[in-house]
Design an enzyme around this catalytic site. Structure first.
Site, PDB file in Angstrom:
ATOM      1  N   ARG A   1     -20.717  52.015-113.841  1.00 27.00           N
ATOM      2  CA  ARG A   1     -21.467  52.214-112.596  1.00 27.00           C
ATOM      3  C   ARG A   1     -22.221  50.938-112.209  1.00 27.00           C
ATOM      4  O   ARG A   1     -22.459  50.075-113.052  1.00 27.00           O
ATOM      5  CB  ARG A   1     -22.521  53.305-112.805  1.00 27.00           C
ATOM      6  CG  ARG A   1     -21.960  54.690-112.808  1.00 27.00           C
ATOM      7  CD  ARG A   1     -23.033  55.681-113.226  1.00 27.00           C
ATOM      8  NE  ARG A   1     -22.563  57.042-113.037  1.00 27.00           N
ATOM      9  CZ  ARG A   1     -23.084  58.088-113.648  1.00 27.00           C
ATOM     10  NH1 ARG A   1     -24.091  57.932-114.489  1.00 27.00           N
ATOM     11  NH2 ARG A   1     -22.614  59.293-113.427  1.00 27.00           N
TER      12      ARG A   1
ATOM     13  N   ARG B   1     -26.226  54.085-109.035  1.00 21.68           N
ATOM     14  CA  ARG B   1     -27.461  54.834-109.313  1.00 21.68           C
ATOM     15  C   ARG B   1     -28.654  53.897-109.157  1.00 21.68           C
ATOM     16  O   ARG B   1     -28.519  52.672-109.280  1.00 21.68           O
ATOM     17  CB  ARG B   1     -27.464  55.370-110.749  1.00 21.68           C
ATOM     18  CG  ARG B   1     -26.396  56.368-111.051  1.00 21.68           C
ATOM     19  CD  ARG B   1     -26.723  57.737-110.447  1.00 21.68           C
ATOM     20  NE  ARG B   1     -25.803  58.761-110.914  1.00 21.68           N
ATOM     21  CZ  ARG B   1     -24.656  59.091-110.303  1.00 21.68           C
ATOM     22  NH1 ARG B   1     -24.292  58.449-109.201  1.00 21.68           N
ATOM     23  NH2 ARG B   1     -23.885  60.040-110.788  1.00 21.68           N
TER      24      ARG B   1
ATOM     25  N   ASP C   1     -47.880  40.743-110.152  1.00 24.80           N
ATOM     26  CA  ASP C   1     -47.125  40.132-109.031  1.00 24.80           C
ATOM     27  C   ASP C   1     -47.087  38.599-109.130  1.00 24.80           C
ATOM     28  O   ASP C   1     -46.257  37.962-108.505  1.00 24.80           O
ATOM     29  CB  ASP C   1     -47.747  40.517-107.685  1.00 24.80           C
ATOM     30  CG  ASP C   1     -47.888  42.023-107.512  1.00 24.80           C
ATOM     31  OD1 ASP C   1     -47.205  42.761-108.245  1.00 24.80           O
ATOM     32  OD2 ASP C   1     -48.689  42.445-106.663  1.00 24.80           O
TER      33      ASP C   1
ATOM     34  N   ARG D   1     -46.562  48.305-115.585  1.00 25.77           N
ATOM     35  CA  ARG D   1     -47.969  47.962-115.818  1.00 25.77           C
ATOM     36  C   ARG D   1     -48.523  48.625-117.073  1.00 25.77           C
ATOM     37  O   ARG D   1     -49.698  48.443-117.401  1.00 25.77           O
ATOM     38  CB  ARG D   1     -48.815  48.387-114.597  1.00 25.77           C
ATOM     39  CG  ARG D   1     -48.432  47.703-113.310  1.00 25.77           C
ATOM     40  CD  ARG D   1     -49.622  47.456-112.417  1.00 25.77           C
ATOM     41  NE  ARG D   1     -50.484  48.595-112.264  1.00 25.77           N
ATOM     42  CZ  ARG D   1     -50.707  49.250-111.112  1.00 25.77           C
ATOM     43  NH1 ARG D   1     -50.093  48.853-110.007  1.00 25.77           N
ATOM     44  NH2 ARG D   1     -51.536  50.244-111.057  1.00 25.77           N
TER      45      ARG D   1
ATOM     46  N   GLU E   1     -39.545  45.493-104.764  1.00 23.84           N
ATOM     47  CA  GLU E   1     -39.946  46.549-103.808  1.00 23.84           C
ATOM     48  C   GLU E   1     -40.183  46.014-102.390  1.00 23.84           C
ATOM     49  O   GLU E   1     -40.089  46.764-101.423  1.00 23.84           O
ATOM     50  CB  GLU E   1     -41.218  47.250-104.307  1.00 23.84           C
ATOM     51  CG  GLU E   1     -42.423  46.324-104.433  1.00 23.84           C
ATOM     52  CD  GLU E   1     -43.675  47.013-104.959  1.00 23.84           C
ATOM     53  OE1 GLU E   1     -43.636  48.208-105.277  1.00 23.84           O
ATOM     54  OE2 GLU E   1     -44.708  46.320-105.071  1.00 23.84           O
TER      55      GLU E   1
ATOM     56  N   GLY F   1     -44.078  44.083-107.355  1.00 19.07           N
ATOM     57  CA  GLY F   1     -44.246  42.679-106.979  1.00 19.07           C
ATOM     58  C   GLY F   1     -44.808  42.471-105.587  1.00 19.07           C
ATOM     59  O   GLY F   1     -45.105  41.357-105.183  1.00 19.07           O
ATOM     60  N   ARG F   2     -44.869  43.588-104.823  1.00 19.81           N
ATOM     61  CA  ARG F   2     -45.352  43.523-103.439  1.00 19.81           C
ATOM     62  C   ARG F   2     -44.578  42.508-102.611  1.00 19.81           C
ATOM     63  O   ARG F   2     -43.372  42.569-102.579  1.00 19.81           O
ATOM     64  CB  ARG F   2     -46.834  43.217-103.422  1.00 19.81           C
ATOM     65  CG  ARG F   2     -47.565  44.366-102.790  1.00 19.81           C
ATOM     66  CD  ARG F   2     -49.015  44.125-102.625  1.00 19.81           C
ATOM     67  NE  ARG F   2     -49.698  45.393-102.723  1.00 19.81           N
ATOM     68  CZ  ARG F   2     -50.959  45.519-103.063  1.00 19.81           C
ATOM     69  NH1 ARG F   2     -51.660  44.459-103.375  1.00 19.81           N
ATOM     70  NH2 ARG F   2     -51.505  46.694-103.117  1.00 19.81           N
TER      71      ARG F   2
ATOM     72  N   HIS G   1     -44.687  52.231-112.276  1.00 18.22           N
ATOM     73  CA  HIS G   1     -45.862  51.878-113.081  1.00 18.22           C
ATOM     74  C   HIS G   1     -45.572  51.658-114.558  1.00 18.22           C
ATOM     75  O   HIS G   1     -46.456  51.218-115.294  1.00 18.22           O
ATOM     76  CB  HIS G   1     -46.951  52.941-112.889  1.00 18.22           C
ATOM     77  CG  HIS G   1     -47.477  52.946-111.489  1.00 18.22           C
ATOM     78  ND1 HIS G   1     -46.788  53.553-110.464  1.00 18.22           N
ATOM     79  CD2 HIS G   1     -48.564  52.365-110.938  1.00 18.22           C
ATOM     80  CE1 HIS G   1     -47.455  53.369-109.333  1.00 18.22           C
ATOM     81  NE2 HIS G   1     -48.533  52.657-109.584  1.00 18.22           N
ATOM     82  N   LEU G   2     -44.331  51.918-114.967  1.00 14.72           N
ATOM     83  CA  LEU G   2     -43.960  51.564-116.349  1.00 14.72           C
ATOM     84  C   LEU G   2     -44.210  50.075-116.575  1.00 14.72           C
ATOM     85  O   LEU G   2     -44.550  49.634-117.676  1.00 14.72           O
ATOM     86  CB  LEU G   2     -42.471  51.817-116.578  1.00 14.72           C
ATOM     87  CG  LEU G   2     -42.019  53.244-116.814  1.00 14.72           C
ATOM     88  CD1 LEU G   2     -40.510  53.300-116.874  1.00 14.72           C
ATOM     89  CD2 LEU G   2     -42.630  53.776-118.100  1.00 14.72           C
TER      90      LEU G   2
HETATM   91  O1  F6P Z   1     -50.417  44.532-107.179  1.00 11.90           O
HETATM   92  C1  F6P Z   1     -49.904  45.136-108.301  1.00 11.90           C
HETATM   93  C2  F6P Z   1     -49.012  46.289-107.950  1.00 11.90           C
HETATM   94  O2  F6P Z   1     -48.478  46.804-109.144  1.00 11.90           O
HETATM   95  C3  F6P Z   1     -47.889  45.973-106.952  1.00 11.90           C
HETATM   96  O3  F6P Z   1     -46.814  45.326-107.553  1.00 11.90           O
HETATM   97  C4  F6P Z   1     -47.582  47.352-106.414  1.00 11.90           C
HETATM   98  O4  F6P Z   1     -47.019  47.282-105.124  1.00 11.90           O
HETATM   99  C5  F6P Z   1     -48.923  47.995-106.383  1.00 11.90           C
HETATM  100  O5  F6P Z   1     -49.737  47.317-107.321  1.00 11.90           O
HETATM  101  C6  F6P Z   1     -48.905  49.473-106.712  1.00 11.90           C
HETATM  102  O6  F6P Z   1     -50.196  49.973-106.575  1.00 11.90           O
HETATM  103  P1  F6P Z   1     -50.702  51.396-107.042  1.00 11.90           P
HETATM  104  O7  F6P Z   1     -51.000  51.314-108.514  1.00 11.90           O
HETATM  105  O8  F6P Z   1     -51.932  51.591-106.245  1.00 11.90           O
HETATM  106  O9  F6P Z   1     -49.608  52.372-106.786  1.00 11.90           O
END
Ligand code: F6P
Length: 360
Positions: free
Chosen positions: A168, A272, A133, A281, A228, A176-177, A278-279
């Site tokens: 499309r 769409r 983030d 991360r 998000e 990113g919270r 989580h990709l």
């Molecule tokens: O803080 C990192 C983060 O990837 C945020 O961007 C996201 O909102 C959150 O963690 C998702 O958390 P979790 O892995 O618990 O679903």
């Protein structure tokens, strides 16, 4: 001989393992021993921690770590200050293990605990900033950001070909919270036509009229990146569920789907949504996250050597620095809308070019 504990907490990301490697190697140089604490702060508040949560780490154990994503230590979103009993366990376990110092690698929550541990108990602790983030204060970089941006860029590249074939609109939802850095830089390098961030509420009519204008001027498809945490004016963030974690955070997600429906309705153009989730991360650390992890890890042990406790290693103007942990977690570093965001076109501000702030 000093005994250092190292732990990783919060959401995992590429860059953690390189940092662990550097902590272990630098400690070894100074003839300190290193205990890896598993699952973040959870590993210090459980019973039988020596058996299940503590691992002695030597340079041999960490030799290949810089290439690996995630964290070999595991992670959790555990708040040891959530109750008196977990707080007591934390202090008792730290004493029992004979830890002389801790290197805590994490974001606002994990480092918030570290700051509190330092302030309340004066325990020797040094933090390393990590979060995709990029919302920690007092640093120009947090581990994981670069790898996540790269992933967003690659995914947009893939979406582009199918978007063009079908003419499309694609909405790409990023993490990113409450901070829009990831969407903004991911959208910039991915060449997004529009970027929506939490720091500036969007107007859905305006989103639609900008997209219709693009279509009229010959664009065959459009890519809209939405963070998000972004939300329409006078509305709440879209949540995945009602639960909050131990630090009181909600789970964001779903704004991409909402937006895709509103765009299709308002423009008549087929739309769409792809949620990158989580990709962003996952996978191996980028070159930068390997390098920064190695720099940060070594600097954290150096800080312990010089007894600079209650600090976080940071990067400022391309130099490794030490800042107060408390300042780093006091408030989130958000996108400076005035400086970096074009509120007329919902995209990265184009001017000024000379002298502009550059996201590292
Ligand atoms: O803080 C990192 C983060 O990837 C945020 O961007 C996201 O909102 C959150 O963690 C998702 O958390 P979790 O892995 O618990 O679903």
């Amino acid at each position: 001989m000093k005994k250092i504990g190292v732990l990783t907490g919060g959401g995992d990301c590429p860059g953690l393992n390189p940092a662990i490697k550097a902590v272990v190697n630098e400690a070894h140089q100074l003839e300190y021993s290193v205990l890896g604490v598993k699952k973040g702060w959870k590993g210090l508040i459980e019973n039988k921690i020596e058996k299940n949560y503590i691992q002695c780490l030597t340079p041999n154990d960490v030799r290949t770590l810089d290439r690996l994503g995630g964290t070999i230590l595991g992670t959790s979103r555990t708040n040891p200050f959530k109750s008196e009993s977990t707080e007591k366990k934390l202090i008792r376990n730290i004493k029992r293990l004979g830890l002389d110092a801790i290197v805590a690698i994490g974001g606002e929550d994990t480092l918030g605990v570290a700051a509190r541990l330092y302030k309340k108990y004066n325990f020797p602790i040094v933090g390393i900033p990590k979060t995709i983030d990029r919302d920690l204060s007092e640093t120009d970089y947090t581990l994981g950001f670069d790898s996540a941006v790269k992933k967003i860029m690659e995914e947009i590249e893939c979406i582009r070909t199918t978007a063009e074939s079908h003419e499309r609109i694609f909405v790409v939802e990023t993490m990113g919270r409450h901070a829009g850095h990831l969407a903004l830089v991911g959208g910039l390098v991915g060449g997004a036509d529009m970027i929506l961030i939490p720091e500036h509420d969007f107007n859905i009519e305006k989103v639609n009229s900008l997209l219709k204008r693009d279509k009229r001027t010959g664009k065959r498809y459009s890519i809209v990146v939405v963070s998000e945490g972004a939300k329409p004016k006078n509305a709440h963030e879209v949540l995945l569920d009602k639960d909050v974690d131990e630090f009181g955070h909600v789970r964001l997600g779903g704004v991409g789907d909402y937006l895709a429906k509103e765009i299709e309705k308002g423009t008549g153009l087929e739309t769409r949504c792809v949620v990158l989730s989580h990709l962003q991360r996952g996978g191996a650390p980028s070159e930068k996250d390997r390098a920064m992890g190695l720099y940060f890890g070594a600097a954290a042990v150096e800080a312990i050597y010089y007894q600079k406790y209650g600090r976080m290693v940071s990067v400022r103007d391309s130099k490794i620095a030490l800042v107060d942990l408390e300042d780093a977690v006091k408030k989130l570093q958000l996108v400076d809308v005035e400086r970096d965001y074009d509120t007329n076109n919902y995209n990265v501000k184009k001017r000024p070019r000379i002298g502009r702030y550059v996201y590292l």
